[in-house]
Write a protein that holds these residues in place. Structure first.
Motif, PDB file in Angstrom:
ATOM      1  N   THR A 134      70.811  31.646  11.784  1.00 51.18           N
ATOM      2  CA  THR A 134      72.213  31.912  12.089  1.00 51.18           C
ATOM      3  C   THR A 134      72.579  33.326  11.659  1.00 51.18           C
ATOM      4  O   THR A 134      72.050  33.840  10.675  1.00 51.18           O
ATOM      5  CB  THR A 134      73.135  30.904  11.391  1.00 51.18           C
ATOM      6  N   GLN A 135      73.519  33.944  12.387  1.00 47.10           N
ATOM      7  CA  GLN A 135      73.872  35.336  12.111  1.00 47.10           C
ATOM      8  C   GLN A 135      74.692  35.519  10.834  1.00 47.10           C
ATOM      9  O   GLN A 135      74.792  36.621  10.311  1.00 47.10           O
ATOM     10  CB  GLN A 135      74.656  35.927  13.281  1.00 47.10           C
ATOM     11  N   GLY A 136      75.285  34.432  10.308  1.00 45.22           N
ATOM     12  CA  GLY A 136      76.150  34.569   9.147  1.00 45.22           C
ATOM     13  C   GLY A 136      77.519  35.096   9.520  1.00 45.22           C
ATOM     14  O   GLY A 136      77.881  35.178  10.698  1.00 45.22           O
ATOM     15  N   ASP A 137      78.306  35.441   8.500  1.00 39.78           N
ATOM     16  CA  ASP A 137      79.633  36.019   8.757  1.00 39.78           C
ATOM     17  C   ASP A 137      79.448  37.381   9.405  1.00 39.78           C
ATOM     18  O   ASP A 137      78.782  38.257   8.845  1.00 39.78           O
ATOM     19  CB  ASP A 137      80.403  36.156   7.443  1.00 39.78           C
ATOM     20  N   PRO A 138      80.036  37.599  10.598  1.00 41.74           N
ATOM     21  CA  PRO A 138      79.808  38.872  11.298  1.00 41.74           C
ATOM     22  C   PRO A 138      80.416  40.076  10.595  1.00 41.74           C
ATOM     23  O   PRO A 138      80.078  41.211  10.926  1.00 41.74           O
ATOM     24  CB  PRO A 138      80.474  38.638  12.665  1.00 41.74           C
ATOM     25  N   ALA A 139      81.301  39.850   9.605  1.00 41.15           N
ATOM     26  CA  ALA A 139      81.870  40.969   8.856  1.00 41.15           C
ATOM     27  C   ALA A 139      81.024  41.345   7.650  1.00 41.15           C
ATOM     28  O   ALA A 139      81.296  42.347   6.983  1.00 41.15           O
ATOM     29  CB  ALA A 139      83.288  40.610   8.386  1.00 41.15           C
ATOM     30  N   GLY A 140      79.977  40.562   7.372  1.00 43.57           N
ATOM     31  CA  GLY A 140      79.124  40.821   6.222  1.00 43.57           C
ATOM     32  C   GLY A 140      77.772  41.384   6.620  1.00 43.57           C
ATOM     33  O   GLY A 140      77.571  41.864   7.741  1.00 43.57           O
ATOM     34  N   ILE A 141      76.824  41.291   5.691  1.00 40.65           N
ATOM     35  CA  ILE A 141      75.511  41.897   5.930  1.00 40.65           C
ATOM     36  C   ILE A 141      74.569  40.991   6.707  1.00 40.65           C
ATOM     37  O   ILE A 141      73.453  41.408   7.027  1.00 40.65           O
ATOM     38  CB  ILE A 141      74.839  42.299   4.601  1.00 40.65           C
ATOM     39  N   GLY A 142      75.001  39.762   7.021  1.00 35.55           N
ATOM     40  CA  GLY A 142      74.116  38.838   7.711  1.00 35.55           C
ATOM     41  C   GLY A 142      73.463  39.397   8.961  1.00 35.55           C
ATOM     42  O   GLY A 142      72.231  39.411   9.081  1.00 35.55           O
ATOM     43  N   PRO A 143      74.252  39.882   9.930  1.00 36.93           N
ATOM     44  CA  PRO A 143      73.632  40.385  11.155  1.00 36.93           C
ATOM     45  C   PRO A 143      72.649  41.532  10.915  1.00 36.93           C
ATOM     46  O   PRO A 143      71.606  41.610  11.568  1.00 36.93           O
ATOM     47  CB  PRO A 143      74.839  40.838  11.983  1.00 36.93           C
ATOM     48  N   GLU A 144      72.963  42.423   9.962  1.00 32.91           N
ATOM     49  CA  GLU A 144      72.062  43.568   9.781  1.00 32.91           C
ATOM     50  C   GLU A 144      70.780  43.183   9.056  1.00 32.91           C
ATOM     51  O   GLU A 144      69.711  43.735   9.347  1.00 32.91           O
ATOM     52  CB  GLU A 144      72.765  44.740   9.086  1.00 32.91           C
ATOM     53  N   ILE A 145      70.836  42.197   8.115  1.00 34.16           N
ATOM     54  CA  ILE A 145      69.567  41.798   7.493  1.00 34.16           C
ATOM     55  C   ILE A 145      68.719  40.995   8.475  1.00 34.16           C
ATOM     56  O   ILE A 145      67.485  41.049   8.419  1.00 34.16           O
ATOM     57  CB  ILE A 145      69.773  41.031   6.171  1.00 34.16           C
ATOM     58  N   VAL A 146      69.376  40.280   9.395  1.00 36.69           N
ATOM     59  CA  VAL A 146      68.613  39.596  10.445  1.00 36.69           C
ATOM     60  C   VAL A 146      67.907  40.633  11.325  1.00 36.69           C
ATOM     61  O   VAL A 146      66.712  40.509  11.625  1.00 36.69           O
ATOM     62  CB  VAL A 146      69.539  38.701  11.285  1.00 36.69           C
ATOM     63  N   ALA A 147      68.652  41.663  11.737  1.00 38.57           N
ATOM     64  CA  ALA A 147      68.054  42.714  12.559  1.00 38.57           C
ATOM     65  C   ALA A 147      66.920  43.416  11.821  1.00 38.57           C
ATOM     66  O   ALA A 147      65.857  43.699  12.396  1.00 38.57           O
ATOM     67  CB  ALA A 147      69.131  43.711  12.974  1.00 38.57           C
ATOM     68  N   LYS A 148      67.121  43.696  10.530  1.00 36.93           N
ATOM     69  CA  LYS A 148      66.077  44.345   9.744  1.00 36.93           C
ATOM     70  C   LYS A 148      64.841  43.458   9.618  1.00 36.93           C
ATOM     71  O   LYS A 148      63.703  43.939   9.655  1.00 36.93           O
ATOM     72  CB  LYS A 148      66.599  44.671   8.337  1.00 36.93           C
ATOM     73  N   ALA A 149      65.055  42.159   9.453  1.00 37.79           N
ATOM     74  CA  ALA A 149      63.914  41.246   9.319  1.00 37.79           C
ATOM     75  C   ALA A 149      63.055  41.262  10.577  1.00 37.79           C
ATOM     76  O   ALA A 149      61.820  41.329  10.498  1.00 37.79           O
ATOM     77  CB  ALA A 149      64.420  39.832   9.024  1.00 37.79           C
ATOM     78  N   PHE A 150      63.698  41.228  11.742  1.00 33.57           N
ATOM     79  CA  PHE A 150      62.941  41.280  12.997  1.00 33.57           C
ATOM     80  C   PHE A 150      62.249  42.635  13.141  1.00 33.57           C
ATOM     81  O   PHE A 150      61.142  42.708  13.690  1.00 33.57           O
ATOM     82  CB  PHE A 150      63.862  41.022  14.182  1.00 33.57           C
TER      83      PHE A 150
END
Length: 344
Positions: A10-26
């Motif tokens: 899941t992307q997490g809260d879109p205002a937090g670091i969730g989306p960017e750590i997901v992108a970094k992991a990939f």
């Protein structure tokens, strides 16, 4: 793909670091993320890719968003794609670092979709990026966090009351595992939750989960509630009246539980190999030792669910969101552990 079923992140809260750590992991660990996809919003993930771009560094690992219409498309996406399952109605471009009902709702919707897919057997495991509890509350979600939301979804799927779907939080890294008797409640309520029944239930859940993952009976060190584990009743009677009776009942069932031990030393004893896991009596007692060892390797695992769920052991970090500096290490470890648990 190398695995028969994918892992949902899941992307997490879109205002937090969730989306960017997901992108970094990939981007940084494609071998670990193979066969995984993101549940979220394509525009939010595209913004995350942009924020982690580094001038002068070729972005060879992830270059584009690959929107999925069906999960079977995962193995046919173009190289260097970030696979996203787009949910309808999610907020786009939520302001970085701001609590909002829209962002909380988006985070919750992603978790619900992924949980239901896991419960239906469509995905092998669920990995959740951080959400924000205030945003969740602002959205009207009647649960304080991931654990309680997933518990409710699992109970609904099984058609049983919530009380018949007991869950526990385990935080683990390569040095220490700890399971909690209570999770997100006030400290006064956490003390009241230290009953013989709750401690015994926690021991049963821990024993069952770790027996599967370790392939043997786990050695469980049980922490006391009070300083020096009550010192024979001088500093409190919870150890005498609740914890020790629960340990005795667990041992009678074949569970290798020992204690209650002094809380200020039991974690060190586990770290040096005496125990496989520590059962802690409340949230901070158990999580401070693990997080002190480093959040980059810590993984949160929900025990007791009829699905595999892991997550990084940190929050949304609103203060650094959108700067591209968040560490994806814990998320990568969460995916690695989800893979191991789902294949175990």
């Amino acid at each position: 793909m190398a695995w028969s079923k994918p892992i949902a992140i899941t992307q997490g809260d879109p205002a937090g670091i969730g989306p960017e750590i997901v992108a970094k992991a990939f981007r940084d660990a494609p071998e670990v993320l193979q066969g995984a996809f993101v549940v979220g919003d394509c525009a939010t993930l595209a913004r995350a890719l942009a924020c982690i771009a580094q001038p002068g560094r070729p972005q060879v690992a992830v270059q584009r968003i690959g929107q999925l219409a069906q999960l079977q498309q995962l193995q046919h996406l173009p190289p260097h794609s970030l696979p996203v399952w787009q949910l309808p109605g999610l907020v786009e471009a939520a302001p970085w670092g701001a609590v909002s009902a829209e962002a909380g709702r988006a985070a919750a919707d992603c978790v619900v979709w992924a949980a239901r897919a896991a419960l239906r057997g469509e995905v092998a495991a669920l990995v959740t990026a951080p959400l924000h509890k205030e945003a969740l509350s602002a959205a009207g979600v009647p649960f304080p966090g991931h654990t309680e939301l997933l518990q409710a979804e699992a109970a609904r799927h099984a058609g049983v009351p919530l009380a018949q779907m007991p869950v526990r939080m385990m935080l683990a890294n390569d040095e220490l595992r700890t399971v909690l008797v209570s999770i997100h409640v006030a400290l006064r309520e956490a003390i009241d939750a230290v009953t013989a029944d709750n401690v015994l239930q926690s021991l049963r859940i821990t024993h069952a989960a770790l027996s599967r993952s370790l392939g043997r009976v786990p050695r469980i060190g049980v922490a006391g509630l009070n300083p020096h584990a009550g010192e024979g009743g001088l500093f409190g009677r919870e150890e005498i009246e609740a914890i020790a009776p629960a340990v005795a009942r667990a041992r009678a069932e074949g569970i290798d539980a020992q204690g209650p031990h002094a809380p200020d030393t039991v974690f060190m004893r586990a770290r040096t190999g005496e125990f496989d896991v520590v059962l802690a009596m409340y949230h901070d007692q158990g999580l401070i030792p693990v997080k002190y060892l480093g959040v980059d390797k810590g993984v949160n695992v929900t025990l007791g669910l009829p699905l595999v769920r892991t997550s990084p052991d940190h929050g949304t970090a609103f203060d650094i969101a959108g700067r591209g500096v968040a560490d994806a290490g814990s998320l990568i470890e969460a995916v690695r552990m989800a893979r191991a648990l789902s294949n175990g």
